[in-house]
Design a protein around this motif. Sequence first.
Motif, PDB file in Angstrom:
ATOM      1  N   ARG A  76       0.861  -1.186   0.000  1.00  0.00           N
ATOM      2  CA  ARG A  76       0.000   0.000   0.000  1.00  0.00           C
ATOM      3  C   ARG A  76       0.895   1.234   0.000  1.00  0.00           C
ATOM      4  N   PHE A  77       0.590   2.170  -0.851  1.00  0.00           N
ATOM      5  CA  PHE A  77       1.400   3.395  -0.948  1.00  0.00           C
ATOM      6  C   PHE A  77       0.516   4.598  -0.648  1.00  0.00           C
ATOM      7  N   LEU A  78       0.943   5.383   0.328  1.00  0.00           N
ATOM      8  CA  LEU A  78       0.229   6.612   0.664  1.00  0.00           C
ATOM      9  C   LEU A  78       1.117   7.797   0.315  1.00  0.00           C
ATOM     10  N   LYS A 107       9.700  12.913  -8.084  1.00  0.00           N
ATOM     11  CA  LYS A 107       8.690  13.989  -7.999  1.00  0.00           C
ATOM     12  C   LYS A 107       8.526  14.666  -9.360  1.00  0.00           C
ATOM     13  N   GLU A 108       9.664  14.914 -10.008  1.00  0.00           N
ATOM     14  CA  GLU A 108       9.605  15.600 -11.299  1.00  0.00           C
ATOM     15  C   GLU A 108       8.865  14.761 -12.341  1.00  0.00           C
ATOM     16  N   TYR A 109       9.158  13.452 -12.339  1.00  0.00           N
ATOM     17  CA  TYR A 109       8.446  12.563 -13.266  1.00  0.00           C
ATOM     18  C   TYR A 109       6.952  12.542 -12.946  1.00  0.00           C
ATOM     19  N   ALA A 110       6.641  12.559 -11.652  1.00  0.00           N
ATOM     20  CA  ALA A 110       5.220  12.541 -11.247  1.00  0.00           C
ATOM     21  C   ALA A 110       4.513  13.807 -11.726  1.00  0.00           C
ATOM     22  N   ALA A 139       9.029   2.763 -13.854  1.00  0.00           N
ATOM     23  CA  ALA A 139       9.007   1.311 -13.655  1.00  0.00           C
ATOM     24  C   ALA A 139      10.310   0.872 -13.007  1.00  0.00           C
ATOM     25  N   ILE A 140      10.202   0.233 -11.853  1.00  0.00           N
ATOM     26  CA  ILE A 140      11.389  -0.253 -11.147  1.00  0.00           C
ATOM     27  C   ILE A 140      11.331  -1.787 -11.152  1.00  0.00           C
ATOM     28  N   LEU A 180       5.525   3.193 -10.201  1.00  0.00           N
ATOM     29  CA  LEU A 180       4.903   4.391  -9.627  1.00  0.00           C
ATOM     30  C   LEU A 180       4.286   5.158 -10.781  1.00  0.00           C
ATOM     31  N   SER A 181       2.975   5.257 -10.776  1.00  0.00           N
ATOM     32  CA  SER A 181       2.314   5.926 -11.903  1.00  0.00           C
ATOM     33  C   SER A 181       1.481   7.098 -11.409  1.00  0.00           C
TER      34      SER A 181
END
Lengths: 262, 91
Positions: A65-67, B33-36, B43-44, B50-51
């Motif tokens: 879970r990511f917050l 953060k910048e990519y977000a 993709a790791i 993290l999308s």
Amino acid sequence: MNKKIPLRSLAESVSNRTGIDADKAQAFVKALFSVIGDKLLQAETVNVDGFGEFSASHNTVEPVRFLVDPTLADELNAPFAMFNSIDIPIGIDQDELKSISDDMLSESESEDGNLQQSADSVKEMSVAVAEIENPVSEQVEVEHINENIDCADEVKEEISADVDDTPVEIPTATTEDINTCETQESREAKVEIYEEPAVVVSSSIIPEEEEEYVEYSDEENEHEKSRFGIGFLLGLVTGLIIGALCFVGYTFYFVETGSKLF
Amino acid sequence: MNLTELKALLSENLGCSVDESEAMLNATIEALKEYAKELDSVAIPGFGTLSCTKIDEQIIDNQKTGQKVLTPPQIKLSFKSSVVLRKKFVG
């Protein structure tokens, strides 16, 4: 935008920021996420300040879970910070919403009419400027300029002042002034005309949704119609096959018994 | 586990100083953060993705109260674990 960034690009970005070798940065990023993964497997929570919190959950489909950190969430949503949630009144009919949106549209149209009037006056000014360029009837053409426009009045005063001294120089000086006034007016009018549709669009959110809903219902109807057509054909074919079988059986029965068919 | 413990553990694993690991960790966070902000996904391998997605404005209908609320658009950062990590969790 909407790109998928591989680990190598992330490592290059880190190396650019720190000045460390790209391979070393890649090794660091790999180690970072493997450490986070190991800690999650030990059912620990990893809190990265300013980014977010990773924690293990009992969900087998998504065990992590990511917050997001609230500061990062605010940063990401900064472009929409001026918007707030709006409560739509309970029990309001679609017809009432439509009437409200129609009223808004009519108001905006009336504002458009005012803009049109100002644009017309600007056109009159430009026509007058074209006529002023003819030095024979300067004073007469100046009177055509709309008195409601302040800048036009100023121009007229300048023209009348200059006519007494040097009538030949009037057209160049005054036309420049009028042109500047005209361009300013036209710019303002253009800006206002450009801004108005944006307001209309924002005020007519609900009709758009209605349109979408109507389109959606049409698709459903079409789908139902196509299903009805297929069912009808299948029924027809089945009926024909049953009829043919009955006819064949009937024929064989009467051939074997030697009786007449009909 | 907080950020300080993470820095210490990373410097220990990689054999570098705490300051160096801190600088690299900060740079990694800033890059993510910048990519977000650009709505990109990172993709790791072996960990997950993290999308960042933009959700348009929508009308949320509360079935119990009947209250409808028009919510503004928002950008949401989410994480989806990779198959490798999920298998590790399952055992």
